[in-house]
Design a protein around this motif. Structure first.
Motif, PDB file in Angstrom:
ATOM      1  N   LYS A  20       0.838  -1.192   0.000  1.00 26.36           N
ATOM      2  CA  LYS A  20       0.000   0.000   0.000  1.00 26.36           C
ATOM      3  C   LYS A  20       0.879   1.249   0.000  1.00 26.36           C
ATOM      4  O   LYS A  20       1.914   1.286   0.665  1.00 26.36           O
ATOM      5  N   GLY A  83      -0.343   2.704   3.749  1.00 27.52           N
ATOM      6  CA  GLY A  83      -1.769   2.495   3.946  1.00 27.52           C
ATOM      7  C   GLY A  83      -2.430   3.354   4.987  1.00 27.52           C
ATOM      8  O   GLY A  83      -3.644   3.256   5.194  1.00 27.52           O
ATOM      9  N   GLU A 107      -6.643   4.310   8.825  1.00 30.20           N
ATOM     10  CA  GLU A 107      -6.478   3.733   7.499  1.00 30.20           C
ATOM     11  C   GLU A 107      -6.885   4.803   6.489  1.00 30.20           C
ATOM     12  O   GLU A 107      -7.963   5.391   6.603  1.00 30.20           O
ATOM     13  N   ASP A 109      -7.397   6.019   2.450  1.00 31.60           N
ATOM     14  CA  ASP A 109      -7.561   5.736   1.022  1.00 31.60           C
ATOM     15  C   ASP A 109      -7.505   7.077   0.302  1.00 31.60           C
ATOM     16  O   ASP A 109      -8.476   7.809   0.266  1.00 31.60           O
ATOM     17  N   LYS A 110      -6.333   7.406  -0.234  1.00 34.17           N
ATOM     18  CA  LYS A 110      -6.113   8.712  -0.861  1.00 34.17           C
ATOM     19  C   LYS A 110      -6.415   8.618  -2.347  1.00 34.17           C
ATOM     20  O   LYS A 110      -6.034   7.663  -3.021  1.00 34.17           O
ATOM     21  N   TYR A 115      -9.757  12.141   0.099  1.00 34.17           N
ATOM     22  CA  TYR A 115      -9.389  10.882   0.730  1.00 34.17           C
ATOM     23  C   TYR A 115     -10.519  10.382   1.637  1.00 34.17           C
ATOM     24  O   TYR A 115     -11.431  11.131   2.005  1.00 34.17           O
TER      25      TYR A 115
END
Length: 258
Positions: A20, A83, A107, A109-110, A115
């Motif tokens: 990641k 990640g 956590e 998620d870009k 994001y």
């Protein structure tokens, strides 16, 4: 043979964990949704107004509920890893409650527009839950000497006949053309209240900025633009002065979080 197999298994696991990307977080972000999960039930909030700024190794967020003007903010340091990121909150407050210092693994998620973040365990009103938030990146790449997160070290109001020190704890952040402030104030009855404001800013030369508050706990601030005189004392200290129409001045001194 067994030892060779174990070695390849360890390498495979490490490769999986590091597959990641390490998120690059510096920027200004508006929250678009927040979902709290407790006891298997989701509660989604879409009306909350929240801005979050990541600058270098520090972050700050401010939030206000437009329905009742209840506000919250938090400030701290962060570090990135594959990640996700780890946030270490050094000061936070919500309404009348000042929070304890805490560490949260997030956590991340870009993606290009913003994001998503997920906190697997967070305590809310004495109960443990999970928190998901989505953000849209709103800042434009622009540099200013104020970019970063700051703590107010002293402040006071100067009127016609007196000088009144402010009894509060306040933080402020600037990045990519956005700014925010968050504070807790102690009144004469020793009660704590939380106030915030956030919006856009632009430099007007090197001794003045214009701040436009988009959302705030205080109706008198929200939607208005203020001219702020600034005086830098090296890269890590500055003073700001706001003068009202009657000539009263509000003077604040800040030091950069490092």
């Amino acid at each position: 043979m067994k030892s060779v197999f174990s070695w390849f298994l360890i390498v495979a696991l490490l490769s999986c964990n590091n597959s990641k990307p390490v998120p690059e977080m510096p920027g200004a972000y508006l929250m678009t949704s927040q979902t709290l999960t407790k006891d298997g039930k989701d509660t989604k909030f879409t009306a909350l107004k929240q801005l979050k700024i990541y600058a270098d190794s520090f972050f700050m967020y401010t939030q206000v509920n437009p329905d009742d003007s209840v506000s919250a903010f938090g400030v701290g340091s962060y570090s990135s890893s594959p990640g996700g990121i780890t946030e270490k909150v050094i000061y936070s407050a919500s309404d009348t409650i000042v929070g304890a210092q805490a560490t949260y693994p997030l956590e991340i998620d870009k993606f290009h527009e913003g994001y998503k973040q997920f906190i697997p365990e967070i305590r809310v009103q004495g109960e443990v839950g999970q928190l998901r938030e989505e953000y849209k990146e709103v800042g434009e790449e622009a540099n200013s000497p104020l970019d970063g997160v700051w703590k107010e070290v002293k402040s006071f109001d100067i009127g016609r006949n007196d000088t009144t020190p402010k009894n509060r704890t306040q933080y402020k952040a600037y990045f990519d053309g956005y700014f925010m402030f968050g504070h807790t104030v102690r009144d004469s009855a020793d009660r704590t209240t939380t106030g915030i404001g956030f919006g856009t800013f632009e430099m007007n030369g090197d001794k003045q900025i214009k701040e436009t508050d988009l959302n705030s706990t205080y109706a008198i601030i929200a939607g208005n633009t203020f001219v702020v005189d600034i005086a830098m004392d090296g890269p890590d200290k500055y003073m700001q002065t706001i003068t009202d129409s009657l000539g009263n001045r509000s003077i604040e001194y800040y030091e950069r979080l490092k």
